[in-house]
Design an enzyme around this catalytic site. Structure first.
Site, PDB file in Angstrom:
ATOM      1  N   TYR A   1      28.842  97.918  -5.691  1.00 58.38           N
ATOM      2  CA  TYR A   1      30.240  97.885  -6.000  1.00 58.38           C
ATOM      3  C   TYR A   1      31.276  98.727  -5.531  1.00 58.38           C
ATOM      4  O   TYR A   1      31.173  99.466  -5.891  1.00 58.38           O
ATOM      5  CB  TYR A   1      30.608  97.209  -7.588  1.00 58.38           C
TER       6      TYR A   1
ATOM      7  N   TYR B   1      25.181  86.539 -15.121  1.00 58.49           N
ATOM      8  CA  TYR B   1      26.766  86.698 -14.242  1.00 58.49           C
ATOM      9  C   TYR B   1      26.688  85.693 -13.723  1.00 58.49           C
ATOM     10  O   TYR B   1      26.916  84.601 -13.212  1.00 58.49           O
ATOM     11  CB  TYR B   1      26.645  88.166 -13.432  1.00 58.49           C
TER      12      TYR B   1
ATOM     13  N   GLY C   1      34.180  89.445 -15.618  1.00 54.40           N
ATOM     14  CA  GLY C   1      34.848  90.348 -14.985  1.00 54.40           C
ATOM     15  C   GLY C   1      36.650  89.894 -15.626  1.00 54.40           C
ATOM     16  O   GLY C   1      37.133  89.411 -16.190  1.00 54.40           O
ATOM     17  N   ALA C   2      37.391  91.219 -15.935  1.00 52.69           N
ATOM     18  CA  ALA C   2      38.780  91.471 -16.097  1.00 52.69           C
ATOM     19  C   ALA C   2      39.483  92.754 -15.418  1.00 52.69           C
ATOM     20  O   ALA C   2      38.713  93.813 -14.868  1.00 52.69           O
ATOM     21  CB  ALA C   2      38.689  91.617 -17.487  1.00 52.69           C
TER      22      ALA C   2
END
Length: 318
Positions: free
Chosen positions: A57, A201, A279-280
């Site tokens: 990532y 995910y 995610g955020a």
């Protein structure tokens, strides 16, 4: 927040976990590091204790951001990272050679600024390296105290069987959502039979299940290639998804929740799922995601969503 033991481990993880792919700042559009750190802190404040990251990532950038965010609160979080996938420019390279694994472990510990990783996962299978060689190196790292528990991502049941004959693992991390459910036929039964956990995910399908897009988005930003990973955004699939999103919105209104919270709640209440990773990009999103565990869809609503999901998936072009 609800908490569940992850597989056969003694780790009690939050039903909603925090995925950090976006914090790499090269896949989901531009995200400011300070904003990411605030989102991580808000997630922890809201009861999320599992943070999932990876060297791939942003070529390690997400791990660095996580490391900064957990400074002073390391004892409140369970850190999951990965090995076997790294970046070479725009390319993702799968490499589970022993020397690469060791190098990635040392880099991850440094970037996260921790002495030990709680869950260390093989990110993707590497067809060019015998799994036995990879596992032997991973077990050496475990004996050295570099990580507590071994896990895998993106493995089918055959690979799960193969690695389980070599060593213990505690969980699988697959893509799973109302728009992708191919693990239900064989993989989830294997997980249940072998007392493993699932960290799913793609819970919101790259954001499409949040219902925030009135029209099909055009991801022109060079740092946003989510449409390449999630086929639901393609022109030929866009119309197919809308009936499902309409139903999600209707159910969300009944519960006074957001569509994203409904999609997350569906996932965490599916058989075999221990934690749904989401995610955020902001504190608001982090708190909203965490709150998705604080209500419960009815049995009828779960059935209706699953039935509509079946109809939509059948017509998707992937």
């Amino acid at each position: 927040m609800k908490y569940n033991y992850l597989g056969n481990s003694n780790l009690k993880v939050s039903a909603v976990g925090l995925g950090t792919w976006a914090y790499g700042n090269d896949t989901f559009g531009k995200v400011e590091d300070q904003q990411s750190i605030k989102a991580i802190r808000a997630a922890v404040d809201s009861g999320i204790n599992l943070i999932d990251t990876a060297p791939a990532y942003g070529d390690g950038h997400a791990e660095e951001v996580v490391g900064r965010a957990i400074e002073g609160i390391r004892d409140q979080v369970i850190i999951a990272s990965k090995c076997g996938t790294h970046r070479e420019g725009e390319k993702y390279v799968m490499d589970l050679s022993p020397q690469r694994i060791r190098k990635e472990m040392e880099n991850s510990l440094r970037r996260l600024n921790v002495e030990q990783i709680d869950i260390y996962q093989i990110h993707w299978p590497d067809p060019d390296t015998p799994l036995k060689e990879s596992v032997e190196e991973l077990l050496k790292l475990k004996q050295e105290g570099k990580f507590k528990y071994l896990a895998v991502c993106n493995f089918g049941e055959e690979l799960l069987k193969e690695i389980s004959e070599m060593t213990d693992i505690i969980s699988l991390q697959p893509q799973y959502s109302l728009l992708k459910r191919d693990i239900e036929n064989k993989t989830i039964p294997y997980i249940l039979d072998n007392n493993l956990g699932i960290l799913s995910y793609g819970t919101l399908g790259g954001g499409i299940l949040s219902g925030k897009y009135e029209e099909r988005p055009q991801f022109d930003d060079e740092k946003d290639n989510r449409a390449g990973f999630y086929p639901f955004f393609r022109k030929e699939n866009w119309d197919q998804t809308q009936s499902l999103i309409k139903l999600i919105k209707e159910i969300a209104d009944k519960h006074n929740q957001s569509p994203a919270q409904v999609a997350i709640n569906w996932a965490i209440n599916r058989s075999g799922v221990t934690t749904a990773l989401v995610g955020a990009k902001s504190e608001k999103q982090a708190r909203e995601n965490a709150a998705a565990a604080d209500f419960k869809l009815s049995g009828e609503e779960m059935i209706a969503l699953t039935k509509k999901s079946d109809e939509v998936i059948k017509n998707l072009k992937v």
